[in-house]
Scaffold this motif. Sequence first.
Motif, short mmCIF file in Angstrom:
data_model
loop_
_atom_site.label_atom_id
_atom_site.label_comp_id
_atom_site.label_asym_id
_atom_site.label_seq_id
_atom_site.Cartn_x
_atom_site.Cartn_y
_atom_site.Cartn_z
N VAL A 155 0.83 -1.21 0.00
CA VAL A 155 0.00 0.00 0.00
C VAL A 155 0.87 1.26 0.00
CG1 VAL A 155 -1.71 1.32 1.32
CG2 VAL A 155 -1.96 -1.16 1.08
N ALA A 156 1.93 1.25 0.80
CA ALA A 156 2.79 2.44 0.90
C ALA A 156 3.53 2.71 -0.41
CB ALA A 156 3.80 2.27 2.04
N LEU A 157 3.81 1.67 -1.17
CA LEU A 157 4.50 1.85 -2.45
C LEU A 157 3.55 2.37 -3.53
CD1 LEU A 157 6.77 -1.34 -2.76
CD2 LEU A 157 7.53 1.03 -2.52
N SER A 158 2.25 2.19 -3.30
CA SER A 158 1.26 2.58 -4.30
C SER A 158 1.00 4.08 -4.27
CB SER A 158 -0.07 1.88 -4.02
OG SER A 158 0.09 0.48 -4.05
N SER A 159 0.41 4.58 -5.36
CA SER A 159 -0.13 5.95 -5.34
C SER A 159 -1.39 5.92 -4.47
CB SER A 159 -0.48 6.38 -6.76
OG SER A 159 -1.54 5.56 -7.24
N GLU A 160 -1.90 7.09 -4.11
CA GLU A 160 -3.13 7.12 -3.30
C GLU A 160 -4.27 6.45 -4.05
OE1 GLU A 160 -4.03 10.87 -0.99
OE2 GLU A 160 -2.28 11.53 -2.15
N ARG A 161 -4.31 6.65 -5.37
CA ARG A 161 -5.37 6.07 -6.18
C ARG A 161 -5.31 4.54 -6.15
NH1 ARG A 161 -5.72 6.39 -12.32
NH2 ARG A 161 -7.80 5.56 -12.66
N THR A 162 -4.11 3.98 -6.35
CA THR A 162 -3.95 2.53 -6.32
C THR A 162 -4.21 1.99 -4.92
OG1 THR A 162 -2.32 2.77 -8.07
CG2 THR A 162 -2.39 0.64 -6.97
N ALA A 163 -3.81 2.75 -3.90
CA ALA A 163 -4.05 2.32 -2.51
C ALA A 163 -5.56 2.17 -2.27
CB ALA A 163 -3.45 3.32 -1.53
N ARG A 164 -6.34 3.13 -2.79
CA ARG A 164 -7.80 3.04 -2.63
C ARG A 164 -8.36 1.87 -3.43
NH1 ARG A 164 -7.60 8.83 -2.54
NH2 ARG A 164 -7.89 8.85 -4.79
N TRP A 165 -7.79 1.62 -4.62
CA TRP A 165 -8.21 0.49 -5.46
C TRP A 165 -7.97 -0.83 -4.71
CZ3 TRP A 165 -5.84 -3.83 -7.54
CH2 TRP A 165 -6.55 -4.50 -8.57
N LEU A 166 -6.78 -0.96 -4.12
CA LEU A 166 -6.46 -2.18 -3.35
C LEU A 166 -7.45 -2.34 -2.20
CD1 LEU A 166 -2.54 -2.03 -3.11
CD2 LEU A 166 -3.86 -3.93 -4.08
N ALA A 167 -7.76 -1.24 -1.51
CA ALA A 167 -8.69 -1.29 -0.37
C ALA A 167 -10.06 -1.80 -0.82
CB ALA A 167 -8.80 0.09 0.29
N ARG A 168 -10.50 -1.36 -1.99
CA ARG A 168 -11.83 -1.82 -2.47
C ARG A 168 -11.81 -3.32 -2.79
NH1 ARG A 168 -11.74 3.28 -4.94
NH2 ARG A 168 -11.10 2.47 -6.97
N ARG A 169 -10.63 -3.85 -3.16
CA ARG A 169 -10.51 -5.27 -3.50
C ARG A 169 -10.45 -6.18 -2.28
NH1 ARG A 169 -11.47 -2.63 -6.66
NH2 ARG A 169 -11.74 -2.77 -8.89
N ILE A 170 -10.38 -5.57 -1.10
CA ILE A 170 -10.36 -6.40 0.13
C ILE A 170 -11.60 -6.08 0.99
CG2 ILE A 170 -8.99 -4.81 1.60
CD1 ILE A 170 -7.47 -7.29 2.63
N ALA A 171 -12.41 -5.15 0.52
CA ALA A 171 -13.50 -4.61 1.35
C ALA A 171 -14.70 -5.56 1.48
CB ALA A 171 -13.95 -3.25 0.82
N HIS A 172 -14.56 -6.83 1.05
CA HIS A 172 -15.63 -7.81 1.24
C HIS A 172 -15.36 -8.66 2.48
CE1 HIS A 172 -12.31 -9.75 -0.77
NE2 HIS A 172 -12.80 -10.92 -0.43
N ARG A 173 -14.19 -8.52 3.08
CA ARG A 173 -13.81 -9.43 4.16
C ARG A 173 -14.40 -8.99 5.50
NH1 ARG A 173 -10.76 -13.00 2.09
NH2 ARG A 173 -9.27 -12.54 0.41
N PRO A 174 -14.77 -9.97 6.38
CA PRO A 174 -15.27 -9.62 7.71
C PRO A 174 -14.19 -8.92 8.54
CG PRO A 174 -14.96 -12.01 7.53
CD PRO A 174 -14.79 -11.44 6.15
N LEU A 175 -12.92 -9.36 8.32
CA LEU A 175 -11.79 -8.70 8.99
C LEU A 175 -10.75 -8.34 7.93
CD1 LEU A 175 -9.93 -7.87 11.40
CD2 LEU A 175 -9.12 -10.24 11.43
N VAL A 176 -10.44 -7.06 7.83
CA VAL A 176 -9.29 -6.65 7.02
C VAL A 176 -8.12 -6.55 7.99
CG1 VAL A 176 -8.26 -4.81 5.65
CG2 VAL A 176 -10.64 -5.46 5.26
N ASN A 177 -7.20 -7.50 7.86
CA ASN A 177 -6.04 -7.57 8.75
C ASN A 177 -4.87 -6.89 8.04
OD1 ASN A 177 -4.04 -8.26 10.55
ND2 ASN A 177 -4.37 -10.47 10.42
N PHE A 178 -4.74 -5.59 8.28
CA PHE A 178 -3.78 -4.74 7.58
C PHE A 178 -2.47 -4.75 8.38
CE2 PHE A 178 -3.28 -0.14 5.75
CZ PHE A 178 -2.28 -0.59 4.91
#
Length: 306
Positions: free
Chosen positions: A223-246
């Motif tokens: 996430v830190a290596l990504s741009s803010e836009r890609t970081a948000r894209w990655l977040a949307r791709r995990i946003a179905h999980r009951p626990l996001v373990n970041f």
Amino acid sequence: MRLLSLSIDLDEIPCYTAIHGLPMPEESAARAVYQRAVPRFEALFDELGARGTFFAVGQDLKEEHAAAAIARLHAAGHEIGNHSFHHRYDLTRRDAETIRRDIADGSAAIAAVTGQAPLGFRAPGYTVTDTLLEQASALGVSYDSSVFPCPPYYGAKALALWAITLRGRTSHSVLDTPRVLTAPTDPYRIGAHYTQRGEGLLELPIGVTSLASGQLPFIGTSVALSSERTARWLARRIAHRPLVNFELHGIDLCDAELDGLSFLAPHQVDLRRSLEHKRRSLLAAVRELLDTGYEIVTLAEAASRF
Ligand SMILES: [Zn+2]
């Protein structure tokens, strides 16, 4: 359930010089995680109005500055987890008694500072075995959070270890069995093999995005290596999980120039991004998840709900 946990592994800079087979750093650089990054994480959590989980390496707490930081985090309501005593990358290759002692000593070192035994365990280098988890369970650990079923990460690590070997250096890092890639990606109780479901120790796997998006790593480094836009894209791709373990590392909020770590930047790709860039991308990902209804809790709190 929409829970988001931010956990920070406090691997100090000598862990990274060991991975890359480099000599020990000078003292100020060697303390950058505890002295520079931890206060930045404290500010970040205050900004979010939330608390996180910090995984400490027991032997680091012999040093006063590190013990003081852990005491401060604990007093502020953050959870302190056990990241083993020695942070040996080859811990899983040791015998059961050595493994047991390393976990127990890590727990005791934290309890000596906070007055409370840690509930959670995270193995060095995301590498576990059934023996290690049996020892952790027998010692009364409430949950483990080390399993990382991430094909792109696995492939990249295998390649990086090979590259280090080709350059004639020795890495202290160890690769997990490829079977880890078949492990569940949401919280589960461990079965006959740690990649299977059963009735044993609670496992909170480290975040990966959906299968359809390739089970990409949702961790501090990516996430830190990504741009803010890609970081948000990655977040949307995990946003179905009951626990996001970041899962993050202290070094994610280190800066090569500000913290005297330029010597490590050629080996450690995340040090080639500025602190400001990394902070902005991490916050963008977290805010995206908060916007979709996630609540930030510590891993211990998440564990109590599964
Ligand atoms: Zn670590």
